[in-house]
Design an enzyme around this catalytic site. Structure first.
Site, PDB file in Angstrom:
ATOM      1  CE  LYS A  38     -12.355 -10.196  11.561  1.00 47.61           C
ATOM      2  NZ  LYS A  38     -13.322 -10.769  10.634  1.00 47.61           N
ATOM      3  CG  ASP A  64     -15.054 -13.655  12.170  1.00 46.73           C
ATOM      4  OD1 ASP A  64     -16.032 -14.034  12.841  1.00 46.73           O
ATOM      5  OD2 ASP A  64     -15.021 -12.556  11.572  1.00 46.73           O
ATOM      6  CE  LYS A  66     -19.275 -12.559  12.232  1.00 41.21           C
ATOM      7  NZ  LYS A  66     -18.108 -12.429  11.339  1.00 41.21           N
ATOM      8  CG  PHE A  67     -19.492 -22.832  12.831  1.00 41.55           C
ATOM      9  CD1 PHE A  67     -19.358 -22.811  11.455  1.00 41.55           C
ATOM     10  CD2 PHE A  67     -18.447 -23.354  13.580  1.00 41.55           C
ATOM     11  CE1 PHE A  67     -18.223 -23.300  10.823  1.00 41.55           C
ATOM     12  CE2 PHE A  67     -17.302 -23.844  12.969  1.00 41.55           C
ATOM     13  CZ  PHE A  67     -17.198 -23.821  11.591  1.00 41.55           C
ATOM     14  CG  ASP A  69     -26.704 -25.951  10.791  1.00 40.62           C
ATOM     15  OD1 ASP A  69     -27.750 -26.575  11.076  1.00 40.62           O
ATOM     16  OD2 ASP A  69     -26.230 -25.897   9.645  1.00 40.62           O
ATOM     17  CB  ILE A  70     -29.339 -28.372  14.404  1.00 46.07           C
ATOM     18  CG1 ILE A  70     -28.500 -29.299  13.527  1.00 46.07           C
ATOM     19  CG2 ILE A  70     -30.611 -27.918  13.706  1.00 46.07           C
ATOM     20  CD1 ILE A  70     -29.177 -30.629  13.248  1.00 46.07           C
ATOM     21  CB  THR A  73     -24.888 -29.165  12.171  1.00 43.86           C
ATOM     22  OG1 THR A  73     -25.871 -30.143  11.838  1.00 43.86           O
ATOM     23  CG2 THR A  73     -24.146 -28.739  10.923  1.00 43.86           C
ATOM     24  CB  THR A 126     -22.570  -3.854  13.604  1.00 43.77           C
ATOM     25  OG1 THR A 126     -21.587  -4.547  12.867  1.00 43.77           O
ATOM     26  CG2 THR A 126     -22.147  -3.736  15.047  1.00 43.77           C
ATOM     27  CD  GLN A 196     -16.570  -0.985  10.885  1.00 40.83           C
ATOM     28  OE1 GLN A 196     -17.737  -0.979  11.283  1.00 40.83           O
ATOM     29  NE2 GLN A 196     -15.819  -2.061  10.898  1.00 40.83           N
ATOM     30  N   GLY A 216      -8.864  -3.863  10.812  1.00 40.28           N
ATOM     31  CA  GLY A 216      -8.622  -4.351   9.462  1.00 40.28           C
ATOM     32  C   GLY A 216      -7.927  -3.319   8.612  1.00 40.28           C
ATOM     33  NE  ARG A 217     -12.294  -1.613   5.859  1.00 38.90           N
ATOM     34  CZ  ARG A 217     -13.556  -1.196   5.801  1.00 38.90           C
ATOM     35  NH1 ARG A 217     -14.050  -0.798   4.641  1.00 38.90           N
ATOM     36  NH2 ARG A 217     -14.303  -1.197   6.884  1.00 38.90           N
TER      37      ARG A 217
HETATM   38  O1  C5P Z   1     -11.404  -2.866   8.080  1.00 37.63           O
HETATM   39  P1  C5P Z   1     -12.119  -2.854   9.391  1.00 37.63           P
HETATM   40  O2  C5P Z   1     -11.242  -2.453  10.554  1.00 37.63           O
HETATM   41  O3  C5P Z   1     -13.423  -2.102   9.334  1.00 37.63           O
HETATM   42  O4  C5P Z   1     -12.468  -4.414   9.613  1.00 37.63           O
HETATM   43  C1  C5P Z   1     -13.163  -4.852  10.724  1.00 37.63           C
HETATM   44  C2  C5P Z   1     -13.335  -6.335  10.674  1.00 37.63           C
HETATM   45  O5  C5P Z   1     -14.242  -6.703  11.695  1.00 37.63           O
HETATM   46  C3  C5P Z   1     -13.926  -6.874   9.381  1.00 37.63           C
HETATM   47  O6  C5P Z   1     -13.416  -8.208   9.199  1.00 37.63           O
HETATM   48  C4  C5P Z   1     -15.408  -6.913   9.663  1.00 37.63           C
HETATM   49  O7  C5P Z   1     -16.092  -7.880   8.921  1.00 37.63           O
HETATM   50  C5  C5P Z   1     -15.394  -7.313  11.134  1.00 37.63           C
HETATM   51  N1  C5P Z   1     -16.601  -6.966  11.874  1.00 37.63           N
HETATM   52  C6  C5P Z   1     -17.073  -5.662  11.964  1.00 37.63           C
HETATM   53  N2  C5P Z   1     -18.190  -5.396  12.703  1.00 37.63           N
HETATM   54  C7  C5P Z   1     -18.819  -6.398  13.327  1.00 37.63           C
HETATM   55  C8  C5P Z   1     -18.360  -7.704  13.256  1.00 37.63           C
HETATM   56  C9  C5P Z   1     -17.218  -7.948  12.512  1.00 37.63           C
HETATM   57  O8  C5P Z   1     -16.493  -4.739  11.411  1.00 37.63           O
HETATM   58  N3  C5P Z   1     -19.865  -6.141  14.076  1.00 37.63           N
END
Ligand code: C5P
Length: 239
Positions: A38, A64, A66-67, A69-70, A73, A126, A196, A216-217
């Site tokens: 991602k 990712d 996340k557009f 706009d109109i 566009t 979120t 989170q 992610g992390r």
């Molecule tokens: O590091 P972690 O697992 O928390 O990363 C989750 C990824 O998902 C990040 O890129 C975060 O911006 C994205 N994300 C999120 N919650 C959302 C939408 C996207 O954690 N509702």
């Protein structure tokens, strides 16, 4: 449709790192062990399309961006990024029906030309809780609004939505088996939740009907990202 995906195809790693060098180093380690990478706004704005092409030699990419706009566009911005043929792109469902239809039309036309991209809609960020929605002028509960916007996105031609795994079951039931649900906020058993607030384990998210899990992390900041990804895949396979 989502049932046919192997666990490895369903694991999406969020490359939330600031530079192409770091992203590519991680991607090289994880290549073949994960389904998708991602790339968010930060990395795309810093490193651009050439970097995405390089990344795509290692794994399919979810752009990712996340557009919102109109309709014209958003359609033109999508047409520009669809030249990269990313695996997934997304727009905000709150851009409304005409914008969603324009986005779905652009993705459909791309697929008719042989492209393989699918379109997701972001329902409710979120970061927006009930109080924030009230300040925006809505009396809806975030979960109810996410369900409502998922139905709208499906009607307008999106392939799926980005949603909390905690909302996945209700959206899966309302939108059917073929609708794609991509869920962040995943934490393996025994791993820190960090910032989170409402998280599920990989196995729980799949049980709730998620198609793809974004992690992610727990992978990118692990001492051994390969071992961390493999442990998550094992949890997914055991679900
Ligand atoms: O590091 P972690 O697992 O928390 O990363 C989750 C990824 O998902 C990040 O890129 C975060 O911006 C994205 N994300 C999120 N919650 C959302 C939408 C996207 O954690 N509702």
């Amino acid at each position: 449709m989502s049932k046919a995906l192997l666990p490895v195809d369903r694991l999406v790693v969020a490359l939330d790192v600031p530079s192409a060098g770091e992203a590519l180093a991680l991607a090289r380690k994880l290549s073949g062990r994960i389904g998708m990478l991602k790339v968010g706004l930060e990395l795309f704005c810093a490193e651009g399309p050439a970097f995405v092409r390089e990344l795509q030699s290692l794994a399919p990419v979810f752009l990712d961006l996340k557009f919102h706009d109109i309709p014209t566009t958003v359609k033109r911005a999508l047409e520009a990024v669809l030249t990269l043929n990313p695996r997934l792109v997304n727009v905000h469902a709150q851009g409304g029906p005409a914008m969603l239809e324009a986005a779905a039309g652009a993705v459909r036309a791309h697929r008719e030309r042989g492209g393989t991209t699918e379109l997701l809609a972001v329902t409710v960020l979120t970061s927006l809780d009930r109080e924030a929605l009230a300040r925006l002028g809505s009396t809806a509960e975030p979960g109810d609004m996410a369900l409502h916007l998922s139905r709208l996105a499906m009607t307008c031609g999106a392939d799926g939505v980005v949603c909390s795994a905690l909302e996945a079951r209700a959206i899966r039931d309302a939108c059917g088996e073929n609708f794609r649900l991509l869920t962040p906020g995943i934490r393996p058993r025994g791993v820190s939740v960090q910032d989170q607030a409402r998280v599920l384990t990989p196995a729980q998210a799949l049980e709730e009907g998620a198609t793809w899990l974004v992690v992610g992390r727990p992978i990118t900041q692990a001492p051994d990202p390969i071992a961390a990804a493999e442990a998550i895949l094992l949890e997914m396979a055991g679900s």
